[in-house]
Each structure stands twice: as C-alpha cells, then as structure tokens.
Design a protein around this motif. Structure first.
Motif, PDB file in Angstrom:
ATOM      1  N   PHE A  52       0.819  -1.205   0.000  1.00  0.00           N
ATOM      2  CA  PHE A  52       0.000   0.000   0.000  1.00  0.00           C
ATOM      3  C   PHE A  52       0.865   1.272   0.000  1.00  0.00           C
ATOM      4  O   PHE A  52       0.344   2.375  -0.117  1.00  0.00           O
ATOM      5  CB  PHE A  52      -0.926   0.033   1.224  1.00  0.00           C
ATOM      6  CG  PHE A  52      -2.141  -0.841   1.083  1.00  0.00           C
ATOM      7  CD1 PHE A  52      -3.164  -0.494   0.208  1.00  0.00           C
ATOM      8  CD2 PHE A  52      -2.267  -2.000   1.820  1.00  0.00           C
ATOM      9  CE1 PHE A  52      -4.291  -1.291   0.069  1.00  0.00           C
ATOM     10  CE2 PHE A  52      -3.390  -2.809   1.698  1.00  0.00           C
ATOM     11  CZ  PHE A  52      -4.408  -2.447   0.823  1.00  0.00           C
ATOM     12  N   THR A  53       2.175   1.083   0.156  1.00  0.00           N
ATOM     13  CA  THR A  53       3.126   2.198   0.143  1.00  0.00           C
ATOM     14  C   THR A  53       4.096   1.954  -1.014  1.00  0.00           C
ATOM     15  O   THR A  53       5.183   1.400  -0.816  1.00  0.00           O
ATOM     16  CB  THR A  53       3.882   2.291   1.487  1.00  0.00           C
ATOM     17  OG1 THR A  53       2.945   2.338   2.555  1.00  0.00           O
ATOM     18  CG2 THR A  53       4.768   3.531   1.540  1.00  0.00           C
ATOM     19  N   PRO A  54       3.723   2.331  -2.226  1.00  0.00           N
ATOM     20  CA  PRO A  54       4.530   1.990  -3.400  1.00  0.00           C
ATOM     21  C   PRO A  54       5.984   2.446  -3.308  1.00  0.00           C
ATOM     22  O   PRO A  54       6.884   1.747  -3.790  1.00  0.00           O
ATOM     23  CB  PRO A  54       3.805   2.703  -4.551  1.00  0.00           C
ATOM     24  CG  PRO A  54       2.395   2.877  -4.069  1.00  0.00           C
ATOM     25  CD  PRO A  54       2.494   3.077  -2.598  1.00  0.00           C
ATOM     26  N   CYS A  55       6.229   3.591  -2.677  1.00  0.00           N
ATOM     27  CA  CYS A  55       7.606   4.089  -2.536  1.00  0.00           C
ATOM     28  C   CYS A  55       8.496   3.088  -1.809  1.00  0.00           C
ATOM     29  O   CYS A  55       9.709   3.061  -2.008  1.00  0.00           O
ATOM     30  CB  CYS A  55       7.619   5.410  -1.768  1.00  0.00           C
ATOM     31  SG  CYS A  55       6.650   6.729  -2.508  1.00  0.00           S
ATOM     32  N   ASN A  56       7.905   2.274  -0.924  1.00  0.00           N
ATOM     33  CA  ASN A  56       8.664   1.372  -0.069  1.00  0.00           C
ATOM     34  C   ASN A  56       8.473  -0.101  -0.441  1.00  0.00           C
ATOM     35  O   ASN A  56       8.878  -0.984   0.307  1.00  0.00           O
ATOM     36  CB  ASN A  56       8.247   1.562   1.393  1.00  0.00           C
ATOM     37  CG  ASN A  56       8.465   2.974   1.899  1.00  0.00           C
ATOM     38  OD1 ASN A  56       8.782   3.873   1.133  1.00  0.00           O
ATOM     39  ND2 ASN A  56       8.293   3.188   3.185  1.00  0.00           N
ATOM     40  N   ALA A  57       7.867  -0.354  -1.586  1.00  0.00           N
ATOM     41  CA  ALA A  57       7.505  -1.728  -1.945  1.00  0.00           C
ATOM     42  C   ALA A  57       8.705  -2.610  -2.292  1.00  0.00           C
ATOM     43  O   ALA A  57       8.563  -3.830  -2.384  1.00  0.00           O
ATOM     44  CB  ALA A  57       6.514  -1.721  -3.118  1.00  0.00           C
ATOM     45  N   HIS A  58       9.888  -2.008  -2.464  1.00  0.00           N
ATOM     46  CA  HIS A  58      11.102  -2.778  -2.770  1.00  0.00           C
ATOM     47  C   HIS A  58      11.920  -3.075  -1.517  1.00  0.00           C
ATOM     48  O   HIS A  58      13.054  -3.570  -1.619  1.00  0.00           O
ATOM     49  CB  HIS A  58      11.972  -2.013  -3.767  1.00  0.00           C
ATOM     50  CG  HIS A  58      12.423  -0.661  -3.286  1.00  0.00           C
ATOM     51  ND1 HIS A  58      11.554   0.333  -2.923  1.00  0.00           N
ATOM     52  CD2 HIS A  58      13.666  -0.144  -3.112  1.00  0.00           C
ATOM     53  CE1 HIS A  58      12.236   1.408  -2.546  1.00  0.00           C
ATOM     54  NE2 HIS A  58      13.509   1.144  -2.651  1.00  0.00           N
ATOM     55  N   PHE A  59      11.362  -2.825  -0.337  1.00  0.00           N
ATOM     56  CA  PHE A  59      12.152  -2.906   0.889  1.00  0.00           C
ATOM     57  C   PHE A  59      12.501  -4.332   1.321  1.00  0.00           C
ATOM     58  O   PHE A  59      13.379  -4.516   2.148  1.00  0.00           O
ATOM     59  CB  PHE A  59      11.424  -2.177   2.024  1.00  0.00           C
ATOM     60  CG  PHE A  59      11.644  -0.685   2.020  1.00  0.00           C
ATOM     61  CD1 PHE A  59      12.144  -0.043   0.900  1.00  0.00           C
ATOM     62  CD2 PHE A  59      11.327   0.077   3.133  1.00  0.00           C
ATOM     63  CE1 PHE A  59      12.338   1.324   0.887  1.00  0.00           C
ATOM     64  CE2 PHE A  59      11.522   1.443   3.131  1.00  0.00           C
ATOM     65  CZ  PHE A  59      12.028   2.079   2.009  1.00  0.00           C
ATOM     66  N   LYS A  60      11.808  -5.329   0.779  1.00  0.00           N
ATOM     67  CA  LYS A  60      12.203  -6.703   1.116  1.00  0.00           C
ATOM     68  C   LYS A  60      13.610  -6.995   0.583  1.00  0.00           C
ATOM     69  O   LYS A  60      14.448  -7.562   1.287  1.00  0.00           O
ATOM     70  CB  LYS A  60      11.199  -7.698   0.534  1.00  0.00           C
ATOM     71  CG  LYS A  60       9.866  -7.765   1.278  1.00  0.00           C
ATOM     72  CD  LYS A  60       8.975  -8.849   0.700  1.00  0.00           C
ATOM     73  CE  LYS A  60       7.674  -8.991   1.477  1.00  0.00           C
ATOM     74  NZ  LYS A  60       6.799 -10.057   0.925  1.00  0.00           N
ATOM     75  N   ASP A  61      13.862  -6.600  -0.660  1.00  0.00           N
ATOM     76  CA  ASP A  61      15.192  -6.795  -1.249  1.00  0.00           C
ATOM     77  C   ASP A  61      16.242  -5.962  -0.534  1.00  0.00           C
ATOM     78  O   ASP A  61      17.376  -6.407  -0.303  1.00  0.00           O
ATOM     79  CB  ASP A  61      15.173  -6.431  -2.733  1.00  0.00           C
ATOM     80  CG  ASP A  61      14.429  -7.451  -3.580  1.00  0.00           C
ATOM     81  OD1 ASP A  61      14.224  -8.574  -3.084  1.00  0.00           O
ATOM     82  OD2 ASP A  61      14.068  -7.121  -4.721  1.00  0.00           O
ATOM     83  N   LEU A  62      15.865  -4.728  -0.188  1.00  0.00           N
ATOM     84  CA  LEU A  62      16.808  -3.843   0.488  1.00  0.00           C
ATOM     85  C   LEU A  62      17.147  -4.381   1.883  1.00  0.00           C
ATOM     86  O   LEU A  62      18.299  -4.326   2.321  1.00  0.00           O
ATOM     87  CB  LEU A  62      16.212  -2.439   0.589  1.00  0.00           C
ATOM     88  CG  LEU A  62      17.184  -1.273   0.756  1.00  0.00           C
ATOM     89  CD1 LEU A  62      18.148  -1.202  -0.419  1.00  0.00           C
ATOM     90  CD2 LEU A  62      16.423   0.036   0.891  1.00  0.00           C
ATOM     91  N   GLU A  87       1.902   7.906   0.978  1.00  0.00           N
ATOM     92  CA  GLU A  87       1.447   9.284   0.796  1.00  0.00           C
ATOM     93  C   GLU A  87       0.283   9.417  -0.180  1.00  0.00           C
ATOM     94  O   GLU A  87      -0.655  10.175   0.061  1.00  0.00           O
ATOM     95  CB  GLU A  87       2.626  10.145   0.309  1.00  0.00           C
ATOM     96  CG  GLU A  87       2.354  11.622   0.277  1.00  0.00           C
ATOM     97  CD  GLU A  87       2.198  12.220   1.672  1.00  0.00           C
ATOM     98  OE1 GLU A  87       1.469  13.228   1.804  1.00  0.00           O
ATOM     99  OE2 GLU A  87       2.786  11.677   2.623  1.00  0.00           O
ATOM    100  N   CYS A  88       0.345   8.705  -1.287  1.00  0.00           N
ATOM    101  CA  CYS A  88      -0.636   8.932  -2.359  1.00  0.00           C
ATOM    102  C   CYS A  88      -1.936   8.165  -2.180  1.00  0.00           C
ATOM    103  O   CYS A  88      -2.911   8.434  -2.883  1.00  0.00           O
ATOM    104  CB  CYS A  88      -0.015   8.571  -3.706  1.00  0.00           C
ATOM    105  SG  CYS A  88       1.385   9.624  -4.142  1.00  0.00           S
ATOM    106  N   SER A  89      -1.963   7.197  -1.279  1.00  0.00           N
ATOM    107  CA  SER A  89      -3.147   6.344  -1.206  1.00  0.00           C
ATOM    108  C   SER A  89      -3.872   6.388   0.132  1.00  0.00           C
ATOM    109  O   SER A  89      -5.044   6.036   0.208  1.00  0.00           O
ATOM    110  CB  SER A  89      -2.764   4.890  -1.521  1.00  0.00           C
ATOM    111  OG  SER A  89      -1.759   4.432  -0.640  1.00  0.00           O
ATOM    112  N   ILE A  90      -3.208   6.802   1.186  1.00  0.00           N
ATOM    113  CA  ILE A  90      -3.826   6.738   2.507  1.00  0.00           C
ATOM    114  C   ILE A  90      -4.748   7.942   2.719  1.00  0.00           C
ATOM    115  O   ILE A  90      -4.414   9.060   2.332  1.00  0.00           O
ATOM    116  CB  ILE A  90      -2.732   6.667   3.598  1.00  0.00           C
ATOM    117  CG1 ILE A  90      -3.303   6.152   4.914  1.00  0.00           C
ATOM    118  CG2 ILE A  90      -2.018   7.982   3.773  1.00  0.00           C
ATOM    119  CD1 ILE A  90      -2.237   5.751   5.924  1.00  0.00           C
TER     120      ILE A  90
END
Length: 572
Positions: A52-62, A87-90
């Motif tokens: 639900f937070t697209p900016c942070n959706a790659h954090f599993k790899d990080l 930010e954009c969806s909540i």
C-alpha cells in the motif's frame, strides 16, 4: 575500555524459566542457540515495507542486503514491521497518522530485545515518523532510505512527480486527453522508489544525511541502482559497530546538526514539509528550534542544487553529478563540519573526497542556481505564529503583492466553485483556503497549492498568490503561503478573512497582513464560531485533543522530550 553489556542480554541472556521463554519461541524460526549467548548485538530492522506504500515496496530486497551486512559484522538481525504511510493512497492524509506511526516505532523499539536499530524509510511520512519514534528511545540508530525512482520519459521528455501539476492543468484545458493522461501515469512511475524530484521524500532522505543519521550518498542513490543495495550492506556493517561504540542518536542530534539540516534544505530547495518534521524531531530529542531558525539559517544559503521543483533536473541526475556530498562540500564554509555522524567521523570528514561532475546540476556559493532558496517565514496579523513560503519555487514578481481575497471556507467549497465560470476572480486576486490545518481537516492535507481556475489557465496564467493553513506536496511549486498559524479552525486570523478583503504579501520584508482595521479585526473575532469537528472516537479523537499547531511541529504534546532507552515498562 570494558565492553558495554548488551541490552538484548536482558532478554536472551537470562537463566532459568525467563531465559527459556525468551529464547525458545525465537528458536522456532531456526535460530541456533549460540546467537542468544550474548556476544552478538541484536539489530532491529524497522521496516516500512507495504504494497500500500509503493515508494517502499522494494524494501524486502533492500532488507536482505542490510541483513547480509549485519551478519558479516557479527550482528544478529531481526526484522519487525511498523505502520507504513503511503502518501498517495492513505486517506484522509498521511500526515494524520505520522504521530501514530511514531508511537508504533517508539514502543516497538523500547519493548523488544534490540541493541541498535536501522530505520528503513522512504515515502514522505515514514522517515520523520521513524526518526521521531527512535529519538524518543535513543539507541544506536542508523537511517536507510529507499531512494528516488528513475526519471520517467513521456513524449520524448523527462518527467517526474512535479509534472503531475502541469499535466492536471493541461487536462483541465483540453491540451491532454484522458488516454494521454493514463499513458503518462505509467511513464512517470517506471521503477521502484519514491518521487524523482526534490519532493518531501528526497528532502527527508537529505535531512537525515545532513543530520548525520545516514551514510554518505543515502539521499541520492536511485532506488533501482545496485549501489543502493551496497549502501544497505554497508549500513548493516556500520550499525553493529555503532552498538559496540555506544553511538546513540543523542550524541549526534545536537543543535548544530539541526542547523546543518536547515542550511542543506535551503541548498536543495527542499520541501516546506521539512519544517514540520524537523521541528517535531528536535522536540522529541530535546533540542530547541523554532521558525526563526528556519528563516535565519535558510537566508544564509542560496539554491545550490538544480533539481525540481525549484530547479530543472531530478534527484537521479544530482546523484550522477556528485550527490548530496558534493552539495555539502559547496557549502562547507557555512555548515558545522565538525559535527559527529553515524560513520563515527565528522560531517567534514565524510565529504572530504566529494567532487562535482556537472556544474549544470550543482552550483557554488559564488555562482548559485538561484540567489533565493530555503524557507521564508512570514509574520503579520494574518499569521501571528508564522506562515511559510518557498521563494525558490515561487514567481519572483508575486513575492511582493497586494490583492483581493477570494475565499474558500474548506476544500469542498473550493472543489465546487473553482471552475465555475461566474467565479469572481482574476490573476491579481489572492486565493484563500480555510480549515485545512492540523485540526480543521483533520491532519493538515497537501492542498495548499490550489489549482488555478480553468478560465485563468486558458488565459495563460500559471501562478497566483495562494494562502492556507494546510500543506503543499514537496513536488509542488508556485507562490504558495502555507502553515498559517494558528489555524482557522481554532479561530486563527485566517478564519476572519472575507471575500473582497485586501491582503498584502511582502516576502522580502517577511510579512503577511490582512488590510483591515484593528477594530474590524476584533469585531470579527467576537463573531467567529468554530467549525464542528466531525470525528469523536479512537485515534482521531486523541489527535484532535492533543495535537499542537504548525509552528510547533504538529506533534502530540505528551510525546515531546526524549525519555531514553533505559526506561523500563516492566521488570521482565
């Protein structure tokens, strides 16, 4: 020097039943016994991953790269989730939940067996909420940002989030079709990461690097670049070392660190949201800053980075030009280079080898991108506790302006009236929106950069003076006065403005005034009736009851001041 006893040993180093309980259930994940024998620092990974937070959706790899570094350095990484704010969806606005997320972070860190923590954040409010919460506990802490997305391409041109506002204007005037709008959506958001310009997300990443809480280059390495994972790996190594050195946040976040952050924000033309978040962080750690500091230290620094929305390019481009370290080096004679950072070195030592590779992207103090930057703080009878504007993103000809007020009592009235043909407005008017402050919305939404009326856009008008007690997206631009304090919902002077009133803006002299007599102002105050706040249960009720005003950081009064990591909730 004797090695400090690890905090996690209070959980996993116990004998008898207590130790059995703490260790046994952890072992169902396949962890061998020697990890609990007290020699390995437990590093909490505070992860705001969410689809639900697209900016942070790659954090599993990080996080995987971060864990590799922690293991390599002899640490024991344990990942935990906290509330993630997209930010954009909540709805109604992420800012409403920043303080809630900070409470989640604080209590998660305090209640669990960790010796140090890495804060994984990217989207706008995830960074301040995590830093605010961690500051209230004060363990060794390092921030790892997710990085900006790669620049988009649309019809042969580079695009990013700042273009949303331009596309919206073109769509309203028929220059862009719905089909083209949809095509631009995919073209703009073409990789993992947060917004491509110097919006609030990149501003926050730069803020933590300037404060000394992140490794060099944290602010600008693109999310999709493999070097972002290398940075995560190195962050994992470094946090283990920080635990051994007992390098806590309170040893880094002193007054000079906050002054540095303000000056760096000016050099970048960073988001006005920066003011709210830095103020809240300072009050959590016990450092005294106020709006006058933002004006004073911003005025010392011109715009150095040629990055949208204040400039022309993107954060990705800034990285290739030398990144934030190169920008810091250009203002090294102004900032406190002797301040300690998470590297264990000073800020000056961190930037010693930095170079600029493109003078189109990074200016100098003698030859800046623009002479005016940072934050200008306004005072006057319309904003006795202050209001803010970003001069580098405003129209120079409007920084000193007198005009007739066109008033919208709330966001719904604005939406209903703004494109009506009979709206009595011209380009010399001052648009005023009320009741979008901390309590009035509630949550202080990013609606301050009100879109202009269609009939003025069709005339080619691109900017007008706009005033509200709300916020603006860091990707936004224009002559927009924000954070008017006190807000209109509680009877601030903004609530008293009427259609046809004359408003005088004078940014060079830092003033914003409603040109009516003191007698008329007093009469209107007596006639004022507060709006009825619609929420009455749960967290929102707590928010409305305890949130403070914009000039105080929009934080909860009972969360200000660091309580320290040694505070025990129970006796274990």
């Amino acid at each position: 020097m004797s090695e400090k006893k690890l905090r996690s040993h209070e959980w996993y180093g116990r004998k008898g039943k207590d130790g059995f309980i703490y260790r046994s259930w952890m072992k169902n994940q396949g962890f061998p016994h020697h990890l609990f024998e007290g020699g390995k620092p437990v590093i909490g990974i505070c992860n705001t991953w969410s689809e639900f937070t697209p900016c942070n959706a790659h954090f599993k790899d990080l996080a995987a790269a971060l864990k590799r570094g922690i293991w390599e350095a002899g640490g024991f990484p344990l990942e935990f989730p906290v509330m993630s704010l997209g930010e954009c969806s909540i709805k109604p606005t992420a800012m409403l939940f920043r303080n809630l997320a900070s409470m989640d972070v604080e209590e998660s860190i305090r209640a669990n067996a960790m010796d140090g923590v890495v804060l994984m954040c990217g989207c706008d409010k995830t960074t301040p909420s995590l830093v605010m919460g961690a500051a209230s506990v004060d363990l060794p802490t390092l921030v790892l940002s997710g990085g900006p997305m790669l620049v988009g391409r649309f019809k042969g041109k580079k695009i990013g989030t700042s273009d949303v506002w331009r596309f919206a204007e073109d769509f309203k005037t028929g220059k862009l079709s719905q089909e083209e709008f949809i095509e631009a959506e995919a073209a703009m958001s073409r990789s993992v990461g947060h917004c491509a310009p110097m919006g609030t997300a990149s501003t926050m990443a730069a803020m933590v690097e300037a404060l000394g809480l992140a490794l060099p280059d944290n602010a600008t390495i693109p999310a999709a670049d493999s070097r972002r994972k290398v940075l995560a790996h190195m962050a994992g190594i470094r946090i283990v070392e920080m635990v051994k050195e007992d390098l806590k946040m309170s040893k880094i976040l002193n007054r000079k660190a906050f002054e540095n952050a303000i000056m760096v924000n000016a050099a970048l033309g960073g988001s006005t949201n920066f003011i709210l978040h830095l103020t809240a962080i300072a009050k959590r750690i016990g450092v005294d800053i106020d709006l006058t500091d933002f004006d004073k230290f911003s005025a010392m620094i011109p715009l150095i980075a040629n990055v949208q929305p204040s400039g022309e390019h993107w954060v990705e481009d800034l990285f290739y030009a030398g990144g934030l370290p190169a920008v810091l080096k250009e203002i090294k004679d102004k900032i406190h280079v002797d301040n300690l950072t998470v590297t264990g070195k000073t800020l000056g030592e961190n930037i010693e080898g930095a170079e600029c590779y493109d003078r189109n992207l990074i200016g100098t103090l003698d030859k800046p991108i623009k002479p005016d930057s940072g934050i200008a703080v306004l005072k006057g009878n319309l904003c006795p506790d202050g209001a803010v504007i970003k001069p580098s993103a405003a129209s120079p000809n409007l920084l000193k302006h007198t005009g007739r007020a066109v008033v919208f009592e709330n966001i719904d009235e604005y939406k209903a009236k703004i494109d009506q043909p009979d709206l009595d407005i011209d380009e010399n008017c001052v648009m005023v929106m009320k009741n979008v402050g901390p309590k009035g919305y509630p949550g202080m939404p990013e609606v301050g950069n009100m879109g202009l009326p269609s009939k003025l856009l069709e005339k080619g008008i691109k900017d007008m003076v706009r005033i509200s007690d709300g916020r603006m997206s860091g990707t936004g631009y224009g002559t927009v006065i924000l954070h008017v304090s006190p807000e209109s919902a509680i009877g601030g002077p903004l609530a008293l403005v009427k259609n046809g009133d004359i408003i005088e803006l004078d940014v060079p002299n830092r003033s914003l005034n409603l040109l009516i007599s003191d007698e008329e102002m007093e009469k209107r105050k007596k006639e004022f009736k507060p709006i009825e706040l619609p929420y009455e249960r749960g967290y929102v009720n707590l928010y409305l009851d305890r949130v403070n005003q914009a000039h105080e950081g929009v934080d909860f009064d009972f969360l200000q001041g660091s309580s320290g990591s040694e505070v025990k909730r129970d006796s274990h």
